[in-house]
Every structure is written in C-alpha cells, then in structure tokens.
Write an enzyme that holds these catalytic residues in place. Structure first.
Site, short mmCIF file in Angstrom:
data_model
loop_
_atom_site.label_atom_id
_atom_site.label_comp_id
_atom_site.label_asym_id
_atom_site.label_seq_id
_atom_site.Cartn_x
_atom_site.Cartn_y
_atom_site.Cartn_z
N CYS A 82 -27.20 76.70 29.98
CA CYS A 82 -26.22 78.47 29.81
C CYS A 82 -25.63 78.11 28.31
O CYS A 82 -25.24 76.92 28.27
CB CYS A 82 -25.89 78.48 30.94
SG CYS A 82 -27.49 78.42 32.14
N ASN A 110 -26.91 80.56 24.83
CA ASN A 110 -28.40 79.58 25.70
C ASN A 110 -29.08 79.22 24.62
O ASN A 110 -29.60 79.81 23.94
CB ASN A 110 -28.43 79.75 27.02
CG ASN A 110 -28.92 81.99 26.72
OD1 ASN A 110 -27.97 82.78 25.76
ND2 ASN A 110 -30.42 81.98 26.99
N GLU A 147 -22.90 79.13 29.11
CA GLU A 147 -21.21 78.86 29.52
C GLU A 147 -21.14 76.68 29.40
O GLU A 147 -20.34 76.81 28.71
CB GLU A 147 -21.12 78.96 30.93
CG GLU A 147 -21.50 80.59 31.45
CD GLU A 147 -22.22 80.96 31.77
OE1 GLU A 147 -23.96 80.74 30.94
OE2 GLU A 147 -22.73 81.35 32.48
N GLU A 165 -32.96 77.59 25.52
CA GLU A 165 -34.15 77.40 26.20
C GLU A 165 -35.15 76.38 25.19
O GLU A 165 -35.08 76.86 24.66
CB GLU A 165 -35.03 79.00 26.55
CG GLU A 165 -33.89 79.86 27.09
CD GLU A 165 -34.69 81.51 27.38
OE1 GLU A 165 -36.24 81.38 26.66
OE2 GLU A 165 -33.56 81.95 27.83
N CYS A 179 -23.36 75.82 35.71
CA CYS A 179 -21.84 75.80 35.02
C CYS A 179 -20.76 75.92 35.80
O CYS A 179 -20.37 75.48 35.52
CB CYS A 179 -22.99 77.64 34.75
SG CYS A 179 -23.84 77.53 33.58
N CYS A 187 -24.32 80.43 36.47
CA CYS A 187 -24.96 79.99 37.35
C CYS A 187 -24.84 78.79 38.05
O CYS A 187 -23.48 78.10 38.13
CB CYS A 187 -26.71 79.28 36.98
SG CYS A 187 -26.02 77.48 36.04
N1 THU Z 1 -28.83 81.60 30.91
C1 THU Z 1 -26.71 82.14 30.35
O1 THU Z 1 -27.17 81.16 29.36
N2 THU Z 1 -26.18 81.93 31.23
C2 THU Z 1 -25.74 82.61 32.05
O2 THU Z 1 -24.73 82.77 33.43
C3 THU Z 1 -27.14 83.18 33.21
C4 THU Z 1 -28.22 82.85 33.26
C5 THU Z 1 -29.69 81.54 30.75
C6 THU Z 1 -30.27 80.86 31.05
C7 THU Z 1 -31.82 81.10 30.43
O3 THU Z 1 -31.51 80.41 29.12
C8 THU Z 1 -31.91 82.40 30.77
O4 THU Z 1 -30.05 83.60 30.70
C9 THU Z 1 -32.44 83.68 31.61
O5 THU Z 1 -32.02 82.81 32.75
#
Ligand code: THU
Length: 128
Positions: free
Chosen positions: A47, A36, A49, A38, A83, A80
């Site tokens: 994310c 991920n 994925e 941000e 994804c 999420c």
């Molecule tokens: N996140 C993912 O990368 N994948 C998931 O399956 C759940 C959430 C990340 C997005 C964000 O950077 C952090 O987790 C918190 O939501």
C-alpha cells in the site's frame, strides 16, 4: 494532502487500477511520499501508506506529525489493517488525513489509536 495526491500519479497498480498516494510529514517539516505497488502475486502488493512509511524510516526519520492519504474515492481511502499496524508501531502520534483526490480540501482526520485500538506493539520476552 497535495503531496499525497501528487505521489498517487506514480502508483503501479496494473491489476486493481486503484491508485493511492500517501505522504508523511516529519516533525522537522520534511515530507516523504509513496504510492501503492502491485504484484502479479497479488498478496505481495504494498500500500501507499507503507511505501511512504518505509521510505521515511529508511531515511532515518522517526518522528511524524501526519500521514496524508489520497485516492479517487468519495470520503478518501481508509488505511488497511496491515498499514494500521505499522503506523501503531512507528507513527503512533501522527494524525491520519484521508481525502478524495478530486476534493483535497475535504479532509477527514483520525488518530492512529482510533484506527487500531489495543495494538500489539511489543514482542514479549520469553525466558524459556
Ligand atoms: N491500497 C492502498 O495503497 N492504500 C489503502 O489505503 C487502500 C488500498 C491499495 C492496495 C492495492 O494496490 C489497491 O489499493 C487495491 O486494494
């Protein structure tokens, strides 16, 4: 699962501090991983994925066997909704494996269909 756990270390998550790693296995046996990323504009966050999927797709890959996702979370991180949508479109037959990065042998498996039933996967053609 090991590739996902390794990719997790490269997450860029200064806001949530929640690091997620993902790895896509292609039918040819190659693995494309991602983590991920941000943004200060939180909604732009991508994310793990989707990063893994976009890497694989833009490397020319189209056939996927499995997607592994790992994070430090009991039971593992569930993908999420955003994804799930992209998986339904580009990796509908992949098995989705999720695991706690501290317990990689305990894997939960889902199908993309069960994660996103009745998915919107085709834009209708309008004649007007
Ligand atoms: N996140 C993912 O990368 N994948 C998931 O399956 C759940 C959430 C990340 C997005 C964000 O950077 C952090 O987790 C918190 O939501």
């Amino acid at each position: 699962m090991r590739a996902a756990a390794e990719a997790r270390h490269h997450a860029v998550a200064p806001y949530s501090r929640f690091k997620v790693g993902a790895a896509l296995l292609t039918q040819a046996g190659e693995i494309f991983s991602g983590a991920n990323v941000e943004s200060a504009s939180y909604g732009l966050t991508c994310c793990a994925e989707r990063v893994a999927l976009f890497r694989a797709l833009t490397s020319g890959q189209r056939r996927f066997v499995a997607l592994a996702v790992a994070a430090r979370l009991s039971g593992g991180p569930m993908p999420c909704g955003a994804c799930r949508q992209l998986l339904a479109e580009y990796a509908p037959n992949a098995a989705v494996w999720v695991a706690d990065s501290r317990a990689l042998r305990t894997v939960r498996e889902f199908s993309v269909r069960e994660l996103l039933p009745a998915a919107f996967v085709e834009i209708p053609k309008y004649s007007d």
